[in-house]
Design an enzyme around this catalytic site. Structure first.
Site, PDB file in Angstrom:
ATOM      1  N   THR A 129      41.335   0.595 -26.048  1.00  0.00           N
ATOM      2  CA  THR A 129      41.645   2.011 -26.202  1.00  0.00           C
ATOM      3  C   THR A 129      43.120   2.325 -25.975  1.00  0.00           C
ATOM      4  OG1 THR A 129      41.296   4.176 -25.192  1.00  0.00           O
ATOM      5  CG2 THR A 129      40.966   2.304 -23.771  1.00  0.00           C
ATOM      6  N   TYR A 177      38.966   5.053 -16.849  1.00  0.00           N
ATOM      7  CA  TYR A 177      38.501   4.576 -18.158  1.00  0.00           C
ATOM      8  C   TYR A 177      39.519   3.604 -18.759  1.00  0.00           C
ATOM      9  CZ  TYR A 177      37.777   4.531 -23.166  1.00  0.00           C
ATOM     10  OH  TYR A 177      37.638   4.115 -24.461  1.00  0.00           O
TER      11      TYR A 177
HETATM   12  N1  UFG Z   1      40.376  18.787 -25.894  1.00  0.00           N
HETATM   13  C1  UFG Z   1      40.324  20.158 -25.719  1.00  0.00           C
HETATM   14  N2  UFG Z   1      39.091  20.741 -25.606  1.00  0.00           N
HETATM   15  C2  UFG Z   1      37.930  20.024 -25.691  1.00  0.00           C
HETATM   16  C3  UFG Z   1      37.998  18.623 -25.873  1.00  0.00           C
HETATM   17  C4  UFG Z   1      39.240  18.042 -25.969  1.00  0.00           C
HETATM   18  O1  UFG Z   1      41.346  20.831 -25.633  1.00  0.00           O
HETATM   19  O2  UFG Z   1      36.852  20.635 -25.554  1.00  0.00           O
HETATM   20  C5  UFG Z   1      41.695  18.149 -26.051  1.00  0.00           C
HETATM   21  C6  UFG Z   1      42.007  17.118 -24.993  1.00  0.00           C
HETATM   22  O3  UFG Z   1      42.592  17.701 -23.868  1.00  0.00           O
HETATM   23  C7  UFG Z   1      42.953  16.187 -25.769  1.00  0.00           C
HETATM   24  C8  UFG Z   1      42.424  16.246 -27.201  1.00  0.00           C
HETATM   25  O4  UFG Z   1      41.673  17.447 -27.270  1.00  0.00           O
HETATM   26  O5  UFG Z   1      44.258  16.721 -25.781  1.00  0.00           O
HETATM   27  C9  UFG Z   1      41.508  15.096 -27.543  1.00  0.00           C
HETATM   28  O6  UFG Z   1      40.506  14.982 -26.541  1.00  0.00           O
HETATM   29  P1  UFG Z   1      39.213  14.062 -26.725  1.00  0.00           P
HETATM   30  O7  UFG Z   1      38.342  14.281 -25.546  1.00  0.00           O
HETATM   31  O8  UFG Z   1      38.640  14.268 -28.080  1.00  0.00           O
HETATM   32  O9  UFG Z   1      39.812  12.594 -26.726  1.00  0.00           O
HETATM   33  P2  UFG Z   1      40.754  11.876 -25.647  1.00  0.00           P
HETATM   34  O10 UFG Z   1      42.118  11.846 -26.241  1.00  0.00           O
HETATM   35  O11 UFG Z   1      40.612  12.400 -24.296  1.00  0.00           O
HETATM   36  O12 UFG Z   1      40.092  10.443 -25.592  1.00  0.00           O
HETATM   37  C10 UFG Z   1      39.791   9.760 -26.754  1.00  0.00           C
HETATM   38  C11 UFG Z   1      38.583   8.890 -26.521  1.00  0.00           C
HETATM   39  C12 UFG Z   1      38.923   7.795 -25.602  1.00  0.00           C
HETATM   40  C13 UFG Z   1      40.183   7.105 -26.036  1.00  0.00           C
HETATM   41  C14 UFG Z   1      41.301   8.063 -26.208  1.00  0.00           C
HETATM   42  C15 UFG Z   1      42.548   7.388 -26.695  1.00  0.00           C
HETATM   43  O13 UFG Z   1      37.505   9.653 -26.015  1.00  0.00           O
HETATM   44  O14 UFG Z   1      37.857   6.897 -25.613  1.00  0.00           O
HETATM   45  O15 UFG Z   1      40.910   9.029 -27.138  1.00  0.00           O
HETATM   46  O16 UFG Z   1      43.625   8.262 -26.683  1.00  0.00           O
HETATM   47  F1  UFG Z   1      40.582   6.221 -25.111  1.00  0.00           F
END
Ligand code: UFG
Length: 344
Positions: free
Chosen positions: A117, A142
């Site tokens: 990741t 994670y």
């Molecule tokens: N976000 C929001 N509101 C939500 C959900 C997400 O504002 O309800 C934002 C988060 O703060 C972030 C972006 O949207 O800025 C993406 O969030 P996600 O939860 O979709 O994804 P993440 O970037 O946290 O994590 C994902 C995967 C991980 C991986 C990572 C790599 O879930 O497994 O990308 O960057 F490691």
């Protein structure tokens, strides 16, 4: 020869199982169905119900099938959950990968593809697309749990007749273009999934986690990659290993980022629906901007993404969400019918 896909009933694993079958491979799936679904496994794949940390079961799977490669998708992926329950993440992602690697090596299987990741990078000093050689400073358990697994695989590859490719996924989204599978996880936390649920009135709106990041509009930036391009990179990794390729860790992303606001606007435009957007505080463990430099995967794995298009990603995610809604209505009707029959 067959390929073992752990987590093959889950989101990316089920796309992988379909893509391997499309490519003419034999597929064995191992999944404990903690978040995945039996129906998500293609009917042509052989299915084993169980945990990747169960050594007896692994020995059985390896004895009963002629497997030459393991693709390891099973794992926990929710960043905030990992902050709240770090030891579960180290168990599920790190310890169990160690057990699986041990069983794989013991069975004489030489090829291993690992789901890593972009969370291994954490915040970087500047916002240019990140290279594999960038400092590794995960911001949450994670990312740490996956980084430790990478380190174990690297050392195992130096010591044994065993080679691996770890693909560092950026933000995987969208669904199979033929509509066969998609992100079905109940309570998924991924932005695009949440936004399409809101567009289809399955939830009351979307909370934006943080509006004060050092990005042009203040919201977090991510590199969203279509799941079909991601599984294509795995197919390339498999041929690379079978050709004798050396151990490799490579990024999988498009090299371009979108902010949370841009994603929400795209979902509204593509769906033709608007929904409530609530501005809230940052989520623990989140980095400001995470964008891939994937030159290595393109060069060494000969990987050429074909669906680098946020609208297409959103369209396929919407189509799958509609499918899930119809499925739920179908299940409800069946239940009503059963209840009605039982009453008479
Ligand atoms: N976000 C929001 N509101 C939500 C959900 C997400 O504002 O309800 C934002 C988060 O703060 C972030 C972006 O949207 O800025 C993406 O969030 P996600 O939860 O979709 O994804 P993440 O970037 O946290 O994590 C994902 C995967 C991980 C991986 C990572 C790599 O879930 O497994 O990308 O960057 F490691």
């Amino acid at each position: 020869m067959a390929v073992l896909v752990t987590g093959g009933a889950g989101y990316i694993g089920s796309h992988m199982a379909w893509a391997l079958l499309d490519a003419g491979e034999e597929v064995v799936v191992l999944d404990r169905l903690s978040t995945g679904f039996r129906w998500a496994v293609p009917p042509a794949a052989r299915f084993y119900l169980g945990d990747v940390g169960n050594m007896d079961l692994l020995a059985q799977v390896f004895a009963e099938n002629r497997i030459d490669a393991v693709m390891h998708f099973a794992g926990s992926i929710v960043v905030p959950q990992s902050v709240a329950h770090p030891l579960e993440y180290y168990d599920n992602n790190t310890s169990k990968t160690r057990l699986l690697a041990e069983a794989t090596i013991a069975a004489g299987i030489k090829h291993f593809v690992f789901s890593s990741t972009a969370a291994v990078y954490g915040d970087q000093p500047d916002d240019t697309p990140v290279l594999e050689s960038a400092p590794l400073q995960p911001k949450n358990p994670y990312g740490q749990s996956k980084l430790m697994a990478e380190i174990m695989l690297r050392d195992a590859a130096s010591a044994h007749d065993f080679r691996f490719v770890a693909l560092r996924y950026f933000n995987v989204a969208g669904a199979d273009l033929q509509g066969r599978t998609g992100l079905s996880t109940v309570g998924a936390t991924h932005l695009i999934k949440i936004a399409v649920e809101a567009a289809l009135a399955q939830r009351s709106g979307v909370d934006i986690f943080g509006t004060d990041y050092p990005t042009p509009d203040g919201t977090g930036i991510r590199d969203y990659i279509h799941v079909s391009d991601l599984v294509e990179a795995h197919l390339r990794a498999l041929s690379y290993l079978r050709r004798g390729g050396e151990a490799l860790i490579a990024n999988c992303g498009y090299g371009r980022g979108y902010s949370v606001l841009e994603v929400l606007q795209t979902v509204m435009r593509v769906s033709g629906e608007s929904f409530d957007v609530r501005y809230g505080p940052r989520r623990p463990g989140d980095a400001a901007s995470v964008v891939a430099n994937a030159t290595l995967a393109r060069r060494l794995l000969d990987w050429t993404p074909r669906h680098d298009d946020l609208e297409l990603i959103v369209q396929t995610a919407l189509a799958w969400e509609r499918h899930l809604m119809e499925r739920k209505i179908g299940d409800l009707r069946e239940l009503q019918q059963r209840l009605a029959t039982a009453a008479f």
